[in-house]
Motif scaffolding. Structure first.
Motif, short mmCIF file in Angstrom:
data_model
loop_
_atom_site.label_atom_id
_atom_site.label_comp_id
_atom_site.label_asym_id
_atom_site.label_seq_id
_atom_site.Cartn_x
_atom_site.Cartn_y
_atom_site.Cartn_z
N THR A 1 -12.27 -28.66 -22.52
CA THR A 1 -13.45 -29.20 -21.84
C THR A 1 -13.51 -30.70 -22.04
O THR A 1 -13.14 -31.22 -23.10
CB THR A 1 -14.76 -28.57 -22.36
N PHE A 2 -13.96 -31.39 -21.01
CA PHE A 2 -14.13 -32.84 -21.02
C PHE A 2 -15.56 -33.08 -20.51
O PHE A 2 -15.84 -32.86 -19.32
CB PHE A 2 -13.11 -33.51 -20.12
N SER A 3 -16.45 -33.51 -21.40
CA SER A 3 -17.87 -33.47 -21.04
C SER A 3 -18.63 -34.72 -21.45
O SER A 3 -18.22 -35.47 -22.35
CB SER A 3 -18.54 -32.24 -21.66
N ASN A 4 -19.74 -34.93 -20.75
CA ASN A 4 -20.80 -35.80 -21.21
C ASN A 4 -22.11 -35.06 -20.92
O ASN A 4 -22.09 -33.86 -20.65
CB ASN A 4 -20.74 -37.19 -20.55
N GLU A 5 -23.22 -35.75 -20.97
CA GLU A 5 -24.50 -35.08 -20.78
C GLU A 5 -24.62 -34.42 -19.41
O GLU A 5 -25.29 -33.41 -19.25
CB GLU A 5 -25.63 -36.09 -20.98
N PHE A 6 -23.94 -35.00 -18.41
CA PHE A 6 -24.15 -34.57 -17.03
C PHE A 6 -23.06 -33.68 -16.47
O PHE A 6 -23.32 -32.81 -15.64
CB PHE A 6 -24.31 -35.81 -16.14
N ILE A 7 -21.82 -33.91 -16.87
CA ILE A 7 -20.68 -33.21 -16.26
C ILE A 7 -19.77 -32.64 -17.34
O ILE A 7 -19.54 -33.27 -18.38
CB ILE A 7 -19.86 -34.18 -15.38
N CYS A 8 -19.24 -31.45 -17.07
CA CYS A 8 -18.20 -30.87 -17.93
C CYS A 8 -17.09 -30.34 -17.04
O CYS A 8 -17.28 -29.35 -16.31
CB CYS A 8 -18.76 -29.74 -18.80
N PHE A 9 -15.94 -31.02 -17.04
CA PHE A 9 -14.76 -30.52 -16.37
C PHE A 9 -14.00 -29.61 -17.33
O PHE A 9 -13.98 -29.83 -18.55
CB PHE A 9 -13.85 -31.67 -15.94
N VAL A 10 -13.38 -28.58 -16.78
CA VAL A 10 -12.69 -27.58 -17.58
C VAL A 10 -11.24 -27.47 -17.10
O VAL A 10 -11.00 -27.31 -15.89
CB VAL A 10 -13.38 -26.20 -17.45
#
Length: 368
Positions: free
Chosen positions: A8-17
């Motif tokens: 997972t690659f995330s911040n508060e708004f988006i999480c790409f998997v």
């Protein structure tokens, strides 16, 4: 072809998997936006343990397994996390077959009519009318949605009189050749929703979204049965038994599941098929230009009961700064009020490497 690794690659708004198989194949998906860093934790804690080491080919069976294994957690976060794995597996399947997800679902890539969806309530009616007319003339949209009431407003408007002012003003400004829709975001009681609905009917508005608190299905049903225009809803609902009730009881005239809220493409296709059997159109919710709109584009080109248009947010970086720079090349170019579903394999999109570098990265690995 078993699932070996989930990143997972995330911040508060988006999480790409990113899902990687033991064959070396990989694909990209996305969880639902907002509080996406929390959703990433849920994914690694509650979705990854039941996914790692499992076959990548029967996505429906895998998603049902996650639901059953996590049956004590039936709510939104689990489904939001499931969407990340589900959509990444669809990307892998498309790349393997050298087909777009749209084609895997039985559809054909190509142009898709969109409606311009305004997210603004703080804007004055006059300013909104001027803005929507400008966008109509510049980008060729022939359908628009604007906001009435206040979000979960309990019959209290964004400010007194705004709803009564904006409906005729925007409707007249856009003209009869343009489809006009409104969204109340759970703002009204039954009595007030019917009152507003009658005003919508008088002004040629054809779509009344989420008029009552969405969790009060009986209230929405009363509005649906009273009005002559389409009452729509369902974006928040992520439980299949609730969806069966919405469809079986015709709570709304048009169903609006959200691919990411619901748990992915697989579960959304099931809802769309249930709706098709009941004679209900499906116009999914997708209110920002992350992958959720891309997922919905592919879905709408494939299901037999697709609604008339794709929801397309018209808000830029001043409203959604976090949706900037997500992709190497945006898949959301508007030409004459339409977007194009690509025939590239999978989702046909590349995540921006510089965005990934700035995100928080976590991994779950299958220990053979």
């Amino acid at each position: 072809m078993k699932i070996k690794k989930i990143d997972t690659f995330s911040n508060e708004f988006i999480c790409f998997v990113k899902v990687t198989l033991d064959t070396g194949e990989s694909g990209w998906g996305q969880t639902s936006p907002y509080n996406a860093d929390i959703t990433a934790q849920v994914l690694h804690r509650q979705v990854a343990p039941w996914s790692l080491g499992q076959s990548s080919e029967d996505i429906s069976e895998l998603m049902q397994t996650v639901v059953e294994k996590e049956h004590k957690f039936p709510g939104s976060y689990l489904r939001r996390a499931m969407a990340g794995v589900d959509t990444a597996l669809w990307d892998i399947a498309g790349k393997r077959e050298e087909k777009s997800v749209c084609e895997l679902l039985g559809g054909e890539p190509g142009p898709l009519r969109a409606y311009a969806s305004s997210m603004l309530r703080e804007i004055t009616p006059q300013a909104e009318a001027e803005r929507l007319c400008r966008i109509r003339d510049q980008q060729g949209f022939d359908a628009f949605k604007f906001r009435v009431g206040a979000e979960c407003g309990r019959d209290i408007d964004e400010w007194p009189g705004r709803t009564e002012e904006i409906i005729p003003l925007v409707s007249t400004a856009l003209g009869d050749d343009v489809v006009r829709m409104v969204d109340a975001n759970s703002g009204f009681s039954v009595q007030r929703a019917i009152e507003v609905g009658k005003l919508l009917e008088d002004n040629g508005v054809s779509h009344f979204e989420e008029p009552c608190p969405y969790w009060n299905l009986e209230d929405t049903k009363l509005v649906t049965d009273t009005l002559d225009i389409d009452v729509t809803g369902g974006e928040q609902d992520c439980d299949m038994s609730t969806w069966r009730r919405i469809i079986d009881e015709k709570i709304v005239n048009i169903v609006q599941p959200d691919v990411c809220y619901l748990g992915g493409i697989t579960r959304t296709v099931k809802v769309a098929r249930m709706a098709a059997l009941a004679g209900l159109p499906c116009t999914p919710h997708c209110a920002n230009l992350s992958m959720v709109t891309l997922f919905t584009m592919h879905l709408l080109k494939a299901i037999p009961n697709a609604g008339k248009y794709l929801e397309f947010s018209i808000e830029g970086p001043e409203y959604y700064p976090w949706q900037e720079g997500l992709f190497v090349q945006s898949p959301f170019t508007i030409n004459d009020g339409r977007v194009t579903v690509s025939d590239a394999p999978g989702w046909g999109v590349e995540i921006n490497p510089s965005w990934l570098e700035r995100s928080t990265h976590n991994s779950s690995l299958w220990e053979e």
